[in-house]
Scaffold this active site. Structure first.
Site, PDB file in Angstrom:
ATOM      1  N   ARG A  96      13.921  10.269  -4.452  1.00  0.00           N
ATOM      2  CA  ARG A  96      13.003   9.368  -4.155  1.00  0.00           C
ATOM      3  C   ARG A  96      13.273   7.834  -3.955  1.00  0.00           C
ATOM      4  O   ARG A  96      12.832   6.934  -3.598  1.00  0.00           O
ATOM      5  CB  ARG A  96      12.261   9.469  -5.517  1.00  0.00           C
ATOM      6  CG  ARG A  96      11.161   8.654  -5.788  1.00  0.00           C
ATOM      7  CD  ARG A  96       9.985   8.797  -6.900  1.00  0.00           C
ATOM      8  NE  ARG A  96      10.649   9.677  -8.173  1.00  0.00           N
ATOM      9  CZ  ARG A  96      11.362   9.195  -8.906  1.00  0.00           C
ATOM     10  NH1 ARG A  96      11.646   7.758  -8.877  1.00  0.00           N
ATOM     11  NH2 ARG A  96      11.677   9.883  -9.923  1.00  0.00           N
TER      12      ARG A  96
ATOM     13  N   TYR B 101      -8.804  -3.462   8.985  1.00  0.00           N
ATOM     14  CA  TYR B 101      -8.502  -1.927   9.154  1.00  0.00           C
ATOM     15  C   TYR B 101      -9.531  -1.438   7.893  1.00  0.00           C
ATOM     16  O   TYR B 101      -9.164  -1.844   6.803  1.00  0.00           O
ATOM     17  CB  TYR B 101      -7.304  -1.428   8.998  1.00  0.00           C
ATOM     18  CG  TYR B 101      -7.148   0.125   8.728  1.00  0.00           C
ATOM     19  CD1 TYR B 101      -7.802   0.839   9.858  1.00  0.00           C
ATOM     20  CD2 TYR B 101      -6.608   0.130   7.573  1.00  0.00           C
ATOM     21  CE1 TYR B 101      -7.579   2.062   9.358  1.00  0.00           C
ATOM     22  CE2 TYR B 101      -6.759   1.873   7.263  1.00  0.00           C
ATOM     23  CZ  TYR B 101      -7.304   2.788   8.202  1.00  0.00           C
ATOM     24  OH  TYR B 101      -6.983   3.992   7.886  1.00  0.00           O
TER      25      TYR B 101
ATOM     26  N   ASP C 241      -0.523  -7.228   9.585  1.00  0.00           N
ATOM     27  CA  ASP C 241      -0.709  -5.678   9.911  1.00  0.00           C
ATOM     28  C   ASP C 241      -0.201  -5.804  11.490  1.00  0.00           C
ATOM     29  O   ASP C 241      -1.536  -6.320  12.227  1.00  0.00           O
ATOM     30  CB  ASP C 241      -1.989  -5.184   9.429  1.00  0.00           C
ATOM     31  CG  ASP C 241      -2.239  -3.601   9.920  1.00  0.00           C
ATOM     32  OD1 ASP C 241      -1.561  -3.265  10.674  1.00  0.00           O
ATOM     33  OD2 ASP C 241      -3.129  -3.025   9.278  1.00  0.00           O
TER      34      ASP C 241
ATOM     35  N   LYS D 191       0.974   5.804  13.795  1.00  0.00           N
ATOM     36  CA  LYS D 191       0.160   5.209  14.977  1.00  0.00           C
ATOM     37  C   LYS D 191       1.150   5.226  16.228  1.00  0.00           C
ATOM     38  O   LYS D 191       1.915   6.211  16.479  1.00  0.00           O
ATOM     39  CB  LYS D 191      -0.579   3.984  14.914  1.00  0.00           C
ATOM     40  CG  LYS D 191      -1.532   4.077  13.633  1.00  0.00           C
ATOM     41  CD  LYS D 191      -2.553   5.116  13.774  1.00  0.00           C
ATOM     42  CE  LYS D 191      -3.405   5.217  12.586  1.00  0.00           C
ATOM     43  NZ  LYS D 191      -3.867   4.193  11.758  1.00  0.00           N
TER      44      LYS D 191
HETATM   45  C1  LIG Z   1      -4.275   3.643  10.505  1.00  0.00           C
HETATM   46  C2  LIG Z   1      -4.022   1.796  10.279  1.00  0.00           C
HETATM   47  C3  LIG Z   1      -3.695   1.968   8.951  1.00  0.00           C
HETATM   48  C4  LIG Z   1      -3.505   2.944   7.785  1.00  0.00           C
HETATM   49  O1  LIG Z   1      -2.578   3.642   8.067  1.00  0.00           O
HETATM   50  P1  LIG Z   1      -2.482   5.120   7.508  1.00  0.00           P
HETATM   51  O2  LIG Z   1      -1.153   5.812   8.197  1.00  0.00           O
HETATM   52  O3  LIG Z   1      -3.501   5.949   8.196  1.00  0.00           O
HETATM   53  O4  LIG Z   1      -2.321   5.295   6.152  1.00  0.00           O
HETATM   54  C5  LIG Z   1      -3.599   0.341   8.570  1.00  0.00           C
HETATM   55  N1  LIG Z   1      -3.956  -0.566   9.547  1.00  0.00           N
HETATM   56  C6  LIG Z   1      -4.010  -0.045  10.863  1.00  0.00           C
HETATM   57  C7  LIG Z   1      -4.470  -1.203  11.840  1.00  0.00           C
HETATM   58  C8  LIG Z   1      -4.306   1.154  11.523  1.00  0.00           C
HETATM   59  O5  LIG Z   1      -4.836   1.425  12.452  1.00  0.00           O
END
Ligand SMILES: *Cc1c(COP(=O)(O)O)cnc(C)c1O
Length: 372
Positions: A47, A99, A170, A195
């Protein structure tokens, strides 16, 4: 070294008795102590740290020009670690087109501990009127989800610096390949590695990368290790494997994204295309300045309303009707129905994640779905 080279080599940390060229998966949750009580292998308990996670964090930190990275079990937990690290009573500025999962998180989980303003960040001067004595963080998302709004990272960084605020970005839609928020003045970069970084729709993950060692970063590292929302060794292995081809996948996503955007912009059944690579995009100039490519995400408005939009997503054959993005396979979704009744997303908006299929096949499929 150039990003293509970093992506392939920076994560190969572990030396094995069998001289492996790629790193093995380290499933052991615990590691042997030395006679003097130390841990000469560099790890104590999985962890806290694990060889596969350390490799993943190293390559991501290097790709983002950062000091260090913290990998998490999802993008949402990565963002949550930063929000948790802020002192209760802090004020943060966040984008109006944010998001959806983060907006929900801030509104549902942090509404009692943090003060939040959701504002239009496409005009950096807008921020000044919202800065309070207790403001500590500006969170930007560029390109944004689902309207593909672009925020001028360098301009917002200037505002953040002059007011002593942390700037977090982000950068999920851009991946580490298409823009460098830290080089433009951001303090922390966030990705949902579910993603583009993962890229094959088969692993959940998230990451924060810090420009430098700060008190806030130490708190985030502590939340990662003691909170424990960490990715498994296998997840880290999958992400490391994916990162090796990230730069080349992104080139393909950019080519297909641009071609599809140009095609749909001329289509009579479509009233608007949101893609930062189009000269019709309101922040095209900023996007061209801060991005080396425009990615594979685009949104379109079809003529009509929710019914017409749903008809299109039900009629495509090659595009999979599913949420998420950044995989090799193209995805399509009627965004408003994913976000629920209180969404501000237009009812006739369709979000498309353009994959790596041949562009001719993608265009033929969407054209048949748009025809009456
Ligand atoms: C999918 C996404 C997230 C969240 O990520 P997860 O892996 O689904 O928890 C945050 N910001 C953006 C722009 C995203 O497309």
């Amino acid at each position: 070294m150039k990003p293509e080279t970093i992506a392939i080599h920076a994560g190969n940390l572990s030396e094995t008795a069998t001289n492996d060229v790629t790193s093995p998966i380290h499933l052991s949750t615990t590691f042997l102590r030395d006679a003097d009580g130390g841990y000469s292998g560099g790890h104590m308990y999985s962890r806290v740290s694990n060889p596969n996670r350390s490799s993943l964090e190293k390559v991501l930190a290097e790709l983002e020009n950062g000091f260090e990275a913290c990998a998490f079990s999802s993008g949402n937990t990565a963002g949550m670690a930063l929000f948790q690290a802020l002192k209760p009573g802090s004020h943060i500025i966040a984008p109006d087109d944010m998001y959806w999962g983060f907006k929900k998180q801030l509104q549902n989980i942090f509404s009692e501990t943090l003060e939040i303003d959701f504002i239009d960040l496409t005009i950096p001067e807008n921020i000044l009127a919202f800065i309070r004595p207790n403001t500590v963080l500006i969170w930007i998302e560029t390109p944004s989800n689902p309207l593909l709004k672009i925020t001028d990272i360098a301009a917002v960084a200037k505002v953040a610096k002059s007011h002593g605020l942390t700037l977090a970005c982000d950068s999920t839609f851009a991946s580490p390949c298409l823009q460098s928020p830290i080089a433009l003045g951001a303090d922390i970069v966030m990705h949902s590695s579910t993603k583009y970084i993962g890229g094959h729709s088969d692993v959940l993950g998230g990451v924060l990368i810090s420009a430098e060692k700060t008190e806030l970063w130490e708190k985030i590292r502590n939340i990662q290790q003691v909170g424990g929302a960490v990715p498994s060794p296998f997840d880290c292995f999958l992400l490391l494997r994916s990162i090796k081809t990230l730069n080349y996948r992104m080139q393909g996503h950019c080519l297909n994204g641009m071609a599809l955007a140009l095609h749909l912009e001329k289509h009579p059944a479509i009233t608007q295309v949101f893609y930062p690579g189009l000269s019709s995009h309101p922040q095209h100039e900023i996007a061209s300045k801060q991005m080396s490519g425009f990615g594979g995400m685009l949104s379109i408005l079809v003529k009509g309303g929710a019914d017409e939009a749903r008809k299109v997503v039900n009629k495509v054959k090659l595009f999979a009707q599913a949420t998420s993005l950044g995989g090799v396979e193209s995805l399509i979704e009627h965004r408003a129905s994913v976000e629920g009744p209180d969404t501000k997303t237009p009812q006739n908006l369709i979000r498309i994640s353009v994959g790596l299929e041949h562009i001719d096949d993608l265009i033929a499929d969407i054209d048949q779905a748009l025809s009456q």
